[in-house]
Design an enzyme around this catalytic site. Sequence first.
Site, mmCIF file in Angstrom:
data_model
loop_
_atom_site.group_PDB
_atom_site.id
_atom_site.type_symbol
_atom_site.label_atom_id
_atom_site.label_comp_id
_atom_site.label_asym_id
_atom_site.label_seq_id
_atom_site.Cartn_x
_atom_site.Cartn_y
_atom_site.Cartn_z
ATOM 1 C CB CYS A 88 -4.171 -1.616 4.699
ATOM 2 S SG CYS A 88 -3.270 -1.377 6.255
ATOM 3 C CE LYS A 138 -7.266 1.211 3.786
ATOM 4 N NZ LYS A 138 -6.037 1.850 4.358
ATOM 5 C CD GLU A 195 -2.617 1.181 2.665
ATOM 6 O OE1 GLU A 195 -3.667 1.848 2.704
ATOM 7 O OE2 GLU A 195 -2.192 0.511 3.631
#
Length: 511
Positions: A372, A338, A263
């Site tokens: 993440c 995300k 990321e």
Amino acid sequence: MEANHVEVRHLTRKDMTELREASEQVYQAGPLLTWTEPVVNTLLTKFPDGQLCVCVDGKVVGCAFSLIIDYSKFSDEHTYDQIVTGYSFANHDPNGDVLYGIEVFIHPDYRGMRLARRLYDARKELCENLNLRAIMAGGRMPNYNQHADTLSAKQYIEKVKGKEVHDPVLSFQLANGFHVRKLLKGYLRGDTESQEYATLIEWANIYYTKSVKLINAPKAEVRLGLVQWQMRSMAGIEQLFEQMEFFVDAVSDYKSDFILFPELFAAPLMAHYNHLSVTESIRQLAKYTETIRDKFVEFAISYNINIITGSMPYLIDGKLYNSGFLCRRDGSWEQYDKVHVTPAEKRNWAMSGGNRVEVFDTDCGKIGIMICYDVEFPEYARLLSDQGMNILFVPFLTDTQNGYTRVRHCAMARAIENECYVAIAGAVGNLARVNNMDIQYAQSALFTPSDFAFPTTGIKAEATPNSEMLLIVDVDLDALKELHSHGSVHTMKDRRHDVYQLSLVKPLNKK
């Protein structure tokens, strides 16, 4: 009965005398006493590979007979005679799609040795090797006659399924992975023990492929390259490209199928905008995103590898997203976002979360990608798993060890819950001249489900913490297929849909 040697093999004509003796011990009289030498010779002529026997100390004591049929030519209401056609076996079709079981028996003196299970396992192996979609059979219910006064045939089947009643045939078939597809009436004439009822049972071959490709077939063994990226000062984007290409080149030399970047790995370029506010500097970095994506597409083609680009800030219609790209080796690419942005991303960068929950098709099967914080939400991963995901890739960026611990343990949980592989890759080091990106902590890894075919720890491989390195690891997709059907537990199958459900709020279209 003691035994020194047990063997399952193909039946031959030389075995006829011993086979006949076993048959006569099983079937004292009646319509099932049919395995005469002419009948067996016909079967061996039509389909020798489908006729199996089990031997104890060299003596044939049981058998399993089968045909291949084109099941589309039969309805679920068929009878035994329609399959065997008066024991001429005219319906055997080498181009059919189903291995149909027409007989299994074990000599009474040799029962209790689990010999029938060996025959069933050999029949399953035969089905897989012949690339047939299923094994089917009409299963007798020899104990039904004892319960017919109080139970209908359907009720009897349910009682056997619930282990309230034992049936020597049906109970055994259920224990060996078969399911009841239908109740048949009048299946075998003269079968008074079953009152001519039978269960149409089925075992699905999880390895079946409808059409076998000679090239470009989906791979079972997939090699992954995980980049544990060192954050370092960079003079400009060309230096970033040089570092990207170094890793792609290295992983490609190992003939990897995928490479995963972390990321926000391009964060070093923000050093040039450190004089701006944090919110503005990340938007300046977003101006590089499409250029970086195009370079990754170029690398994917030239190095023949699927690239998961980690993530980058991406401005779309005035909104800032944390996005990445799946760049396939055929030159196509797709975007992922995300979905769950962290409180810090909202507060410092004014980032927005995406709204697409979807798997991606690749030449190595279906994959999922979560960035993440996303991996800390089990619902998201389960929705991807429901869409057929086998490998979940998680690029991450964590500054502290407790932040990393959240990502690590949630990723391990997702691998167990969804019976899939989970690959995580993060960045290490520090960026002294980039606000809000001071230090990084990472230990990239590949996590597996927890069952006998996988490492006892659920960890297939892991990098050295906080060191720049590549992690190259192979995963076996066939092991997942086996797990889904024959694992110690069936996490994906045992959900209580009658109690709870999980679904998307609305269908989402790809951009």
